[in-house]
Design an enzyme around this catalytic site. Structure first.
Site, PDB file in Angstrom:
ATOM      1  N   HIS A  72      17.457  22.434 146.883  1.00  0.00           N
ATOM      2  CA  HIS A  72      17.310  21.116 146.285  1.00  0.00           C
ATOM      3  C   HIS A  72      15.491  21.070 146.007  1.00  0.00           C
ATOM      4  O   HIS A  72      14.820  21.195 147.211  1.00  0.00           O
ATOM      5  CB  HIS A  72      17.662  19.943 147.052  1.00  0.00           C
ATOM      6  CG  HIS A  72      19.371  19.511 146.917  1.00  0.00           C
ATOM      7  ND1 HIS A  72      19.526  18.587 147.075  1.00  0.00           N
ATOM      8  CD2 HIS A  72      20.161  20.470 146.630  1.00  0.00           C
ATOM      9  CE1 HIS A  72      20.889  18.484 146.967  1.00  0.00           C
ATOM     10  NE2 HIS A  72      21.045  19.645 146.531  1.00  0.00           N
ATOM     11  N   TYR A 200      18.217   8.235 148.387  1.00  0.00           N
ATOM     12  CA  TYR A 200      18.094   7.398 149.708  1.00  0.00           C
ATOM     13  C   TYR A 200      17.895   5.933 149.041  1.00  0.00           C
ATOM     14  O   TYR A 200      16.876   5.727 148.077  1.00  0.00           O
ATOM     15  CB  TYR A 200      16.541   7.907 150.476  1.00  0.00           C
ATOM     16  CG  TYR A 200      16.762   9.121 151.147  1.00  0.00           C
ATOM     17  CD1 TYR A 200      17.169   8.808 152.470  1.00  0.00           C
ATOM     18  CD2 TYR A 200      16.673  10.294 150.673  1.00  0.00           C
ATOM     19  CE1 TYR A 200      17.046  10.235 153.302  1.00  0.00           C
ATOM     20  CE2 TYR A 200      16.733  11.634 151.180  1.00  0.00           C
ATOM     21  CZ  TYR A 200      16.974  11.477 152.715  1.00  0.00           C
ATOM     22  OH  TYR A 200      17.092  12.413 153.333  1.00  0.00           O
ATOM     23  N   PRO A 292      17.813   9.702 161.848  1.00  0.00           N
ATOM     24  CA  PRO A 292      18.282  10.754 160.884  1.00  0.00           C
ATOM     25  C   PRO A 292      17.766  10.662 159.578  1.00  0.00           C
ATOM     26  O   PRO A 292      17.791  11.605 158.571  1.00  0.00           O
ATOM     27  CB  PRO A 292      19.849  10.733 160.795  1.00  0.00           C
ATOM     28  CG  PRO A 292      20.193   9.500 161.364  1.00  0.00           C
ATOM     29  CD  PRO A 292      19.261   9.207 161.989  1.00  0.00           C
ATOM     30  N   LYS A 296      15.227  15.399 159.938  1.00  0.00           N
ATOM     31  CA  LYS A 296      14.488  16.096 160.848  1.00  0.00           C
ATOM     32  C   LYS A 296      15.035  16.650 162.072  1.00  0.00           C
ATOM     33  O   LYS A 296      14.404  17.457 162.766  1.00  0.00           O
ATOM     34  CB  LYS A 296      13.075  15.379 160.973  1.00  0.00           C
ATOM     35  CG  LYS A 296      12.255  15.191 159.788  1.00  0.00           C
ATOM     36  CD  LYS A 296      11.666  16.455 159.420  1.00  0.00           C
ATOM     37  CE  LYS A 296      11.049  16.294 158.220  1.00  0.00           C
ATOM     38  NZ  LYS A 296      11.497  17.550 157.088  1.00  0.00           N
ATOM     39  N   TYR A 384       8.814  16.064 154.328  1.00  0.00           N
ATOM     40  CA  TYR A 384      10.093  16.311 153.984  1.00  0.00           C
ATOM     41  C   TYR A 384      10.710  17.701 154.038  1.00  0.00           C
ATOM     42  O   TYR A 384      11.504  18.341 154.420  1.00  0.00           O
ATOM     43  CB  TYR A 384      10.559  15.644 152.575  1.00  0.00           C
ATOM     44  CG  TYR A 384      11.993  15.262 152.754  1.00  0.00           C
ATOM     45  CD1 TYR A 384      12.563  14.256 152.962  1.00  0.00           C
ATOM     46  CD2 TYR A 384      12.812  16.591 152.153  1.00  0.00           C
ATOM     47  CE1 TYR A 384      13.833  14.127 152.897  1.00  0.00           C
ATOM     48  CE2 TYR A 384      14.153  16.298 152.196  1.00  0.00           C
ATOM     49  CZ  TYR A 384      14.752  14.957 152.807  1.00  0.00           C
ATOM     50  OH  TYR A 384      16.170  14.841 152.498  1.00  0.00           O
TER      51      TYR A 384
HETATM   52  C1  LIG Z   1      25.717  11.745 163.264  1.00  0.00           C
HETATM   53  C2  LIG Z   1      24.431  12.681 163.347  1.00  0.00           C
HETATM   54  C3  LIG Z   1      23.905  12.985 162.079  1.00  0.00           C
HETATM   55  C4  LIG Z   1      22.658  13.987 161.973  1.00  0.00           C
HETATM   56  N1  LIG Z   1      22.092  14.252 160.884  1.00  0.00           N
HETATM   57  C5  LIG Z   1      21.095  15.008 160.674  1.00  0.00           C
HETATM   58  C6  LIG Z   1      20.442  15.588 159.418  1.00  0.00           C
HETATM   59  O1  LIG Z   1      20.813  15.067 158.439  1.00  0.00           O
HETATM   60  N2  LIG Z   1      19.427  16.268 159.568  1.00  0.00           N
HETATM   61  C7  LIG Z   1      18.992  16.844 160.745  1.00  0.00           C
HETATM   62  O2  LIG Z   1      18.166  17.558 160.781  1.00  0.00           O
HETATM   63  N3  LIG Z   1      19.368  16.481 161.967  1.00  0.00           N
HETATM   64  C8  LIG Z   1      20.458  15.693 161.932  1.00  0.00           C
HETATM   65  N4  LIG Z   1      21.069  15.197 163.259  1.00  0.00           N
HETATM   66  C9  LIG Z   1      20.530  15.811 164.286  1.00  0.00           C
HETATM   67  C10 LIG Z   1      21.018  17.317 164.650  1.00  0.00           C
HETATM   68  O3  LIG Z   1      22.242  17.229 164.619  1.00  0.00           O
HETATM   69  C11 LIG Z   1      20.466  17.636 166.000  1.00  0.00           C
HETATM   70  O4  LIG Z   1      19.004  17.292 166.175  1.00  0.00           O
HETATM   71  C12 LIG Z   1      21.008  18.985 166.408  1.00  0.00           C
HETATM   72  O5  LIG Z   1      22.041  18.901 166.481  1.00  0.00           O
HETATM   73  C13 LIG Z   1      20.170  19.573 167.703  1.00  0.00           C
HETATM   74  O6  LIG Z   1      20.484  20.725 167.977  1.00  0.00           O
HETATM   75  P1  LIG Z   1      20.467  20.938 169.584  1.00  0.00           P
HETATM   76  O7  LIG Z   1      21.205  22.444 169.783  1.00  0.00           O
HETATM   77  O8  LIG Z   1      18.999  20.775 170.064  1.00  0.00           O
HETATM   78  O9  LIG Z   1      21.319  20.072 170.123  1.00  0.00           O
HETATM   79  P2  LIG Z   1      22.846  19.672 170.119  1.00  0.00           P
HETATM   80  O10 LIG Z   1      23.416  20.011 168.735  1.00  0.00           O
HETATM   81  O11 LIG Z   1      23.377  18.413 170.756  1.00  0.00           O
HETATM   82  O12 LIG Z   1      23.564  20.900 171.200  1.00  0.00           O
HETATM   83  C14 LIG Z   1      23.620  20.869 172.411  1.00  0.00           C
HETATM   84  C15 LIG Z   1      24.736  21.646 173.178  1.00  0.00           C
HETATM   85  O13 LIG Z   1      24.575  21.508 174.339  1.00  0.00           O
HETATM   86  C16 LIG Z   1      25.967  21.296 174.855  1.00  0.00           C
HETATM   87  N5  LIG Z   1      25.819  20.736 176.574  1.00  0.00           N
HETATM   88  C17 LIG Z   1      25.603  19.229 176.601  1.00  0.00           C
HETATM   89  N6  LIG Z   1      25.377  19.059 177.846  1.00  0.00           N
HETATM   90  C18 LIG Z   1      25.758  20.436 178.499  1.00  0.00           C
HETATM   91  C19 LIG Z   1      25.818  20.698 179.843  1.00  0.00           C
HETATM   92  N7  LIG Z   1      25.629  19.979 181.005  1.00  0.00           N
HETATM   93  N8  LIG Z   1      26.520  22.175 180.020  1.00  0.00           N
HETATM   94  C20 LIG Z   1      26.569  22.848 179.080  1.00  0.00           C
HETATM   95  N9  LIG Z   1      26.409  22.566 177.805  1.00  0.00           N
HETATM   96  C21 LIG Z   1      25.923  21.303 177.633  1.00  0.00           C
HETATM   97  C22 LIG Z   1      26.825  20.342 174.094  1.00  0.00           C
HETATM   98  O14 LIG Z   1      28.167  20.543 174.254  1.00  0.00           O
HETATM   99  C23 LIG Z   1      26.290  21.042 172.836  1.00  0.00           C
HETATM  100  O15 LIG Z   1      26.964  21.915 172.237  1.00  0.00           O
HETATM  101  C24 LIG Z   1      22.089  14.270 163.122  1.00  0.00           C
HETATM  102  C25 LIG Z   1      22.878  13.942 164.702  1.00  0.00           C
HETATM  103  C26 LIG Z   1      23.601  13.096 164.547  1.00  0.00           C
HETATM  104  C27 LIG Z   1      24.437  12.967 165.753  1.00  0.00           C
END
Ligand SMILES: Cc1cc2nc3c(=O)[nH]c(=O)nc-3n(C[C@H](O)[C@H](O)[C@H](O)COP(=O)(O)OP(=O)(O)OC[C@H]3O[C@@H](n4cnc5c(N)ncnc54)[C@H](O)[C@@H]3O)c2cc1C
Length: 389
Positions: A72, A200, A292, A296, A384
């Site tokens: 995009h 947006y 969100p 980011k 962005y």
């Molecule tokens: C509804 C929603 C919309 C979003 N939209 C956007 C967007 O448009 N753009 C963007 O950049 N970001 C977005 N985000 C944020 C983005 O999804 C997160 O920043 C991203 O998932 C972070 O990745 P992570 O691997 O750090 O954490 P997570 O994706 O939360 O992964 C953590 C993992 O650890 C596991 N876990 C947790 N506790 C334990 C434990 N005790 N033992 C073992 N495993 C465990 C969980 O099951 C999970 O699989 C959004 C988030 C949400 C909730």
């Protein structure tokens, strides 16, 4: 079991770190509390910065994103029926890539599987032990069997509700938080997106976002009170409300259909410092959350992975601890800038319960300034598309 890096959490941060380390011949084990299908069922991010795209390529997982992702070059911002475009490509030289977090995660799981990588699903009661010594280890349970992994380092990639951050003593950890007085109600539908770019929308009825995952999969959000329950929102009510919040000419083109996922997410800005305690490193949502607006969250998780992966690589390949010693400082320096952008963009686009008429005038004045001023647009576009690592 013994490994070099024990990784808690099989979300995008944990998997990307594990795969990047693997490419460099560094061994890791990923512990995930849920199943692979459960992780892949979570509908989350959809807009990828160039940095994440480059890391996926470095991890040997960029081919499908390159093939199926949608670059995009800009985005649309509206207020009432007024709409303008910010051209990222012209202003910064870079586009963003629309590609679902689910697909990123799937590509990483496939790569880990193909490489015979160790991922333990259904890992319960994970406990991080002796992280402040030179001999850390992790204990956990799968079914009725207790297991232990000895390791050199532990990467806490277990999201906001994980155990890693909670392992750091309270007198070491400093937390910063802002909770927003609204949430986002999101709908995923198998319909063509209303526009080929994201919209947006700041409307008198609250914020809306028109986004997508591919040419026939749309993701829409509307700002809602935190007290709303998803089951009280019918598809018809959702579409009607969305149409009221976007410019009339866009609403006319909106193709509606049954929702295939519907959820409410609260909005929060949060940072925990430091991101390292002894041999434990926090990475991604385990250390910080952004609202969100501005897409980011996942992208900032990826920049943490970049700093941590490079620090570990430097340690194992060159015997130099500089990268891991400065991990927290480097990651946080970028995290705070991203927090600022997400907070600013949220403030610009949402309606707040306590907003005065003066505050509303300020919002519109800022939108009109952004619309007419190339320098302001460049500042927005620079953030962005993603600040450099
Ligand atoms: C509804 C929603 C919309 C979003 N939209 C956007 C967007 O448009 N753009 C963007 O950049 N970001 C977005 N985000 C944020 C983005 O999804 C997160 O920043 C991203 O998932 C972070 O990745 P992570 O691997 O750090 O954490 P997570 O994706 O939360 O992964 C953590 C993992 O650890 C596991 N876990 C947790 N506790 C334990 C434990 N005790 N033992 C073992 N495993 C465990 C969980 O099951 C999970 O699989 C959004 C988030 C949400 C909730």
């Amino acid at each position: 079991m013994r490994t070099q890096v024990a990784i808690i959490g099989g979300g995008p941060s944990g998997l990307l770190l594990s795969q990047l380390l693997h490419v460099r011949g560094i061994d890791s084990v990923v512990l995930e509390r849920k199943t692979r299908d459960y992780v892949l069922s979570r509908i989350r991010a959809g807009v990828m910065e160039r940095g994440l795209y480059e890391l996926m390529k470095e991890a040997g997982c960029g081919a499908r994103m390159e093939r199926e992702g949608m670059p995009h070059d800009g985005t649309l911002l509206s207020y009432g029926d007024e709409m303008f475009r910010v051209n990222f490509k012209d202003l910064t030289g870079h586009p963003v890539m629309v590609y679902g977090q689910t697909e990123v995660t799937r590509d990483l799981y496939d790569a880990r599987e193909a490489a015979d990588g160790k991922v333990e699903f259904n890992a319960e009661d994970v406990e991080i032990c002796d992280a402040d010594t030179d001999s850390p280890y992790v204990t956990y349970r799968v079914g009725s069997e207790s297991r232990r992994i000895d390791c050199d380092f532990i990467a806490g990639c277990d999201g906001f509700h994980g155990v890693s951050r909670k392992t750091i003593p309270a007198d070491v950890l400093k937390e910063y938080e802002r909770v927003y007085p609204f949430g986002w109600l999101g709908v995923l539908s198998e319909t063509p997106p209303v526009n080929h770019e994201l919209i947006y929308a700041n409307s008198p009825r609250g914020f809306a976002l028109c986004s997508m995952r591919n040419a026939n999969l749309s993701r829409y959000y509307i700002q809602c009170p935190t007290t709303d329950k998803v089951e009280n929102w019918s598809d018809e009510d959702f579409w009607a409300e969305l149409k009221r919040r976007i410019p009339a000419d866009q609403a006319e083109n909106l193709v509606t259909g049954p929702s295939i996922e519907k959820s409410i997410a609260p909005l929060r800005s949060y940072v925990a410092e430091p991101m390292r305690w002894g041999r434990l490193f926090l990475c991604g949502d385990a250390a910080h959350i952004v609202p969100p607006t501005g897409a980011k969250g996942l992208n900032t998780a990826a920049s943490d992975v970049h700093y941590l992966y490079n620090g570990l690589r430097q340690f194992y390949e060159e015997g130099d601890a500089e990268g891991i010693d400065r991990y927290s400082e480097r990651a946080l320096s970028r995290v705070w800038k991203v927090e600022r952008f997400s907070w600013w963009f949220s403030g610009l686009m949402h309606r707040y319960p306590d907003q005065t008429d003066f505050d509303l005038k300020m919002q519109i004045a800022e939108l009109e300034f952004l619309r007419s001023n190339t320098d302001a647009q460049r500042a927005m576009a620079t953030n962005y598309v993603g600040l450099p690592y």
